[in-house]
Design a protein around this motif. Structure first.
Motif, PDB file in Angstrom:
ATOM      1  N   PRO A  66     -10.753   8.998  -2.488  1.00  0.00           N
ATOM      2  CA  PRO A  66     -11.324   8.398  -3.691  1.00  0.00           C
ATOM      3  C   PRO A  66     -12.852   8.389  -3.629  1.00  0.00           C
ATOM      4  N   ASP A  67     -13.474   8.605  -4.781  1.00  0.00           N
ATOM      5  CA  ASP A  67     -14.931   8.616  -4.867  1.00  0.00           C
ATOM      6  C   ASP A  67     -15.398   7.360  -5.606  1.00  0.00           C
ATOM      7  N   MET A 114       0.848  -1.190   0.000  1.00  0.00           N
ATOM      8  CA  MET A 114       0.000   0.000   0.000  1.00  0.00           C
ATOM      9  C   MET A 114       0.885   1.242   0.000  1.00  0.00           C
ATOM     10  N   SER A 115       0.579   2.175  -0.863  1.00  0.00           N
ATOM     11  CA  SER A 115       1.366   3.404  -0.886  1.00  0.00           C
ATOM     12  C   SER A 115       0.739   4.431   0.048  1.00  0.00           C
ATOM     13  N   PHE A 116       1.576   5.304   0.558  1.00  0.00           N
ATOM     14  CA  PHE A 116       1.094   6.338   1.463  1.00  0.00           C
ATOM     15  C   PHE A 116       0.713   7.576   0.660  1.00  0.00           C
ATOM     16  N   ALA A 117      -0.256   8.295   1.179  1.00  0.00           N
ATOM     17  CA  ALA A 117      -0.727   9.511   0.526  1.00  0.00           C
ATOM     18  C   ALA A 117       0.360  10.577   0.558  1.00  0.00           C
ATOM     19  N   GLU A 118       0.295  11.467  -0.408  1.00  0.00           N
ATOM     20  CA  GLU A 118       1.259  12.565  -0.473  1.00  0.00           C
ATOM     21  C   GLU A 118       0.815  13.703   0.440  1.00  0.00           C
ATOM     22  N   ASN A 119       1.720  14.096   1.324  1.00  0.00           N
ATOM     23  CA  ASN A 119       1.485  15.217   2.227  1.00  0.00           C
ATOM     24  C   ASN A 119       1.915  16.486   1.504  1.00  0.00           C
ATOM     25  N   ARG A 137      -4.631  10.924   9.774  1.00  0.00           N
ATOM     26  CA  ARG A 137      -5.875  10.748   9.011  1.00  0.00           C
ATOM     27  C   ARG A 137      -5.629  10.729   7.503  1.00  0.00           C
ATOM     28  N   GLY A 138      -4.598  11.393   7.050  1.00  0.00           N
ATOM     29  CA  GLY A 138      -4.330  11.493   5.622  1.00  0.00           C
ATOM     30  C   GLY A 138      -3.694  10.278   4.991  1.00  0.00           C
ATOM     31  N   GLN A 139      -3.229   9.333   5.787  1.00  0.00           N
ATOM     32  CA  GLN A 139      -2.493   8.198   5.244  1.00  0.00           C
ATOM     33  C   GLN A 139      -3.272   7.357   4.241  1.00  0.00           C
ATOM     34  N   ASN A 140      -4.584   7.297   4.345  1.00  0.00           N
ATOM     35  CA  ASN A 140      -5.377   6.500   3.404  1.00  0.00           C
ATOM     36  C   ASN A 140      -6.059   7.352   2.335  1.00  0.00           C
ATOM     37  N   CYS A 141      -5.639   8.604   2.240  1.00  0.00           N
ATOM     38  CA  CYS A 141      -6.198   9.509   1.234  1.00  0.00           C
ATOM     39  C   CYS A 141      -5.295   9.546  -0.002  1.00  0.00           C
ATOM     40  N   MET A 142      -5.768  10.204  -1.050  1.00  0.00           N
ATOM     41  CA  MET A 142      -4.939  10.370  -2.250  1.00  0.00           C
ATOM     42  C   MET A 142      -3.835  11.380  -1.959  1.00  0.00           C
ATOM     43  N   VAL A 143      -4.222  12.565  -1.508  1.00  0.00           N
ATOM     44  CA  VAL A 143      -3.304  13.624  -1.080  1.00  0.00           C
ATOM     45  C   VAL A 143      -3.991  14.384   0.043  1.00  0.00           C
ATOM     46  N   TYR A 144      -3.204  15.149   0.784  1.00  0.00           N
ATOM     47  CA  TYR A 144      -3.763  15.947   1.872  1.00  0.00           C
ATOM     48  C   TYR A 144      -2.797  17.056   2.240  1.00  0.00           C
ATOM     49  N   LYS A 145      -3.319  18.040   3.005  1.00  0.00           N
ATOM     50  CA  LYS A 145      -2.455  19.065   3.575  1.00  0.00           C
ATOM     51  C   LYS A 145      -3.124  19.655   4.805  1.00  0.00           C
ATOM     52  N   TRP A 146      -2.309  20.259   5.651  1.00  0.00           N
ATOM     53  CA  TRP A 146      -2.777  20.892   6.881  1.00  0.00           C
ATOM     54  C   TRP A 146      -2.525  22.387   6.776  1.00  0.00           C
TER      55      TRP A 146
END
Length: 100
Positions: A29-30, A1-6, A55-64
């Motif tokens: 993902p939708d 599993m790849s990690f989401a991009e921060n 929380r972002g680890q299973n997302c496509m990308v995320y930022k804070w």
């Protein structure tokens, strides 16, 4: 599993403490969409940066962001602009080379 991009900028976390609250912007993902790579943008307020990363680890990308963001205002005003690793506007995420 790849990690989401921060896509959190260095400036966003500079000077912040681990308990400081802000907002997380997540692309998830939708599965309801037939379009490959389709996603929904989710904004979560009042979370710390470490919580956003978790929380972002299973997302496509995320930022804070070190501030509260209106959960109803999720549209990227520069949608379609080219990007490499992030987008300048707070509500935008760089996905597949364009701001979304």
């Amino acid at each position: 599993m790849s990690f989401a991009e921060n896509q959190t900028s260095d400036e966003a976390i500079d000077g912040q403490k681990p308990g400081d609250k802000g907002s997380g912007i997540f692309a998830v993902p939708d599965p309801a969409s037939p379009i490959q790579g389709a996603f929904k943008k989710v904004i979560v307020t009042d979370i710390t940066y470490p919580e956003c990363v978790r929380r972002g680890q299973n997302c496509m990308v995320y930022k804070w962001l070190p501030k509260r963001v209106d959960q109803k205002a999720s549209d990227c005003p520069t949608k379609g602009s080219l990007c490499t690793k992030s987008c300048a506007h707070d509500l935008c995420l760089c996905i597949d080379g364009t701001c979304q």
